[in-house]
Design a protein around this motif. Structure first.
Motif, PDB file in Angstrom:
ATOM      1  N   LYS A 284       0.808  -1.222   0.000  1.00  0.00           N
ATOM      2  CA  LYS A 284       0.000   0.000   0.000  1.00  0.00           C
ATOM      3  C   LYS A 284       0.841   1.273   0.000  1.00  0.00           C
ATOM      4  O   LYS A 284       0.474   2.253  -0.664  1.00  0.00           O
ATOM      5  N   ARG A 288      -0.137   4.730  -1.772  1.00  0.00           N
ATOM      6  CA  ARG A 288      -0.841   5.646  -0.881  1.00  0.00           C
ATOM      7  C   ARG A 288       0.099   6.276   0.137  1.00  0.00           C
ATOM      8  O   ARG A 288       1.056   5.634   0.574  1.00  0.00           O
ATOM      9  N   LYS A 290       0.044   7.771   3.928  1.00  0.00           N
ATOM     10  CA  LYS A 290      -0.771   7.644   5.125  1.00  0.00           C
ATOM     11  C   LYS A 290       0.017   8.183   6.301  1.00  0.00           C
ATOM     12  O   LYS A 290       1.160   7.772   6.526  1.00  0.00           O
ATOM     13  N   THR A 291      -0.582   9.097   7.051  1.00  0.00           N
ATOM     14  CA  THR A 291       0.125   9.667   8.192  1.00  0.00           C
ATOM     15  C   THR A 291      -0.881  10.078   9.265  1.00  0.00           C
ATOM     16  O   THR A 291      -2.082  10.230   8.995  1.00  0.00           O
ATOM     17  N   THR A 292      -0.355  10.223  10.467  1.00  0.00           N
ATOM     18  CA  THR A 292      -1.191  10.580  11.615  1.00  0.00           C
ATOM     19  C   THR A 292      -0.506  11.674  12.416  1.00  0.00           C
ATOM     20  O   THR A 292       0.701  11.598  12.672  1.00  0.00           O
ATOM     21  N   LYS A 297      -5.852  12.446  10.940  1.00  0.00           N
ATOM     22  CA  LYS A 297      -5.270  11.382  10.127  1.00  0.00           C
ATOM     23  C   LYS A 297      -5.506  11.728   8.662  1.00  0.00           C
ATOM     24  O   LYS A 297      -6.536  12.319   8.316  1.00  0.00           O
ATOM     25  N   GLU A 299      -4.932  10.122   4.518  1.00  0.00           N
ATOM     26  CA  GLU A 299      -4.523   9.035   3.622  1.00  0.00           C
ATOM     27  C   GLU A 299      -4.994   9.365   2.214  1.00  0.00           C
ATOM     28  O   GLU A 299      -6.156   9.734   2.006  1.00  0.00           O
TER      29      GLU A 299
END
Length: 336
Positions: A284, A288, A290-292, A297, A299
């Motif tokens: 993925k 993509r 993706k981070t927080t 959050k 994505e």
């Protein structure tokens, strides 16, 4: 890949005598070899070939030393120091003969054992090298046949990272897997447990692709194209339950210069196994972001950057989202 000569501590060559579908026997030396310039060149060449080869398996010694004797022999030589190098290698040749007998298609050759040290580790290298017929010119300018070692075709070999082994690391043993199952007997001879976790191997492959992008210094468009091509290919393999060939990965993902990618993926620090089915969860990150953060959050696909739906401004470190879904807009503005 380093081209520095290795420091050879011990060196010996024995012979495994076997034709395909025939019995196996051995011819053994009684003493180690002196390290001559020719021996140094041979070991350096084999080490460089081994490091550069794709299609290796990585693992550790089997725990059952009754069924797999080589781990005990290595321990007796390296840790206990109860046997010398020639005794170690003669014992290993006995095990190699046994395993070669069990593999009909195995063939013989000269078996080189070298204990040495490179820039990173103390190691034990075992390589089966074949003879080929060549041509030589004599002092009288005559042309004659000449048998010599095939320096360009390393069919079967294994390497124990003795430093990592003594530190208790999990993966310190490697071997060439080759094409088909012929080299499987060599894995059994070494006593290598190469059970792999598809998730971890896929994560290492993704890391290798990221390393390639970083070292090649690709532009954003070329980088995203490479990652999406990789995602598509690996996703297809995972969906069809087909295993990865690292050499094929390089051909499919970077066809213009596959050798550059092979060199990156062959890096020993990755310890990347061949022959696993890609875990689709682990690929993925190729498609993509993706981070927080503490309060949110995020994505999104790489394609959203190209389409302009997501814009990152590095000058003020902000991300702007366009084409916000209607429901999210309503949630944000309330009853306005």
């Amino acid at each position: 890949m380093s081209t520095q000569p290795v420091t050879i501590r011990d060196l010996v060559v024995h012979q495994l005598i076997k034709e395909a579908n025939g019995p196996a026997s051995v011819a053994l030396r009684d003493a180690v070899l002196p390290v001559t310039p020719a021996g140094q060149r041979l070991v350096d060449h084999l080490c460089q070939q081994y490091v550069a080869r794709l299609g290796k398996g990585f693992g550790k010694f089997e725990e059952d030393e009754t069924q797999f004797a080589v781990p005990g022999l290595v321990r007796a030589h390296v840790i206990d120091q109860s046997i010398d190098f020639i005794t170690l290698t003669r014992g290993m040749m006995s095990q190699l003969q046994l395993r070669a007998e069990q593999e009909a298609l195995a063939t013989g050759g000269f078996v080189l054992f070298a204990r040495g040290r490179d820039e990173e580790a103390d190691f034990l290298l075992v390589a089966l090298v074949s003879e080929v017929m060549g041509t030589a010119i004599t002092d009288g300018m005559h042309i004659t046949d000449s048998l010599h070692l095939d320096m360009n075709t390393l069919r079967v070999a294994g390497r124990v990272d003795l430093t990592a082994w003594q530190k208790g690391q999990d993966r310190y043993l490697s071997f060439l897997k080759g094409r088909g199952d012929v080299a499987a007997y060599f894995k059994l001879f070494l006593g290598c447990n190469d059970v792999v976790t598809a998730l971890k191997e896929t994560q290492k492959l993704v890391q290798g692709l990221e390393n390639f992008v970083a070292t090649t210094q690709l532009g954003h468009a070329a980088r995203d194209e490479l990652f999406e091509r990789a995602h598509g290919y690996l996703d297809e393999l995972g969906n069809d339950a087909r295993s990865v060939s690292i050499a094929d990965v390089a051909e499919k993902i970077w066809p213009d210069e596959p050798e550059k990618m092979r060199e990156t993926l062959a890096d020993e620090s990755l310890q990347l196994n061949d022959g696993f089915v890609p875990d689709r969860r682990a690929i993925k990150p190729l498609k993509r972001f993706k981070t927080t953060a503490p309060g949110w959050k995020l994505e999104f696909d790489r394609g959203a950057i190209r389409s302009g739906d997501v814009i990152y401004n590095k000058s003020n470190d902000t991300i702007v989202l366009y084409n916000v879904p209607e429901q999210l807009r309503k949630d944000l503005v309330g009853d306005e």
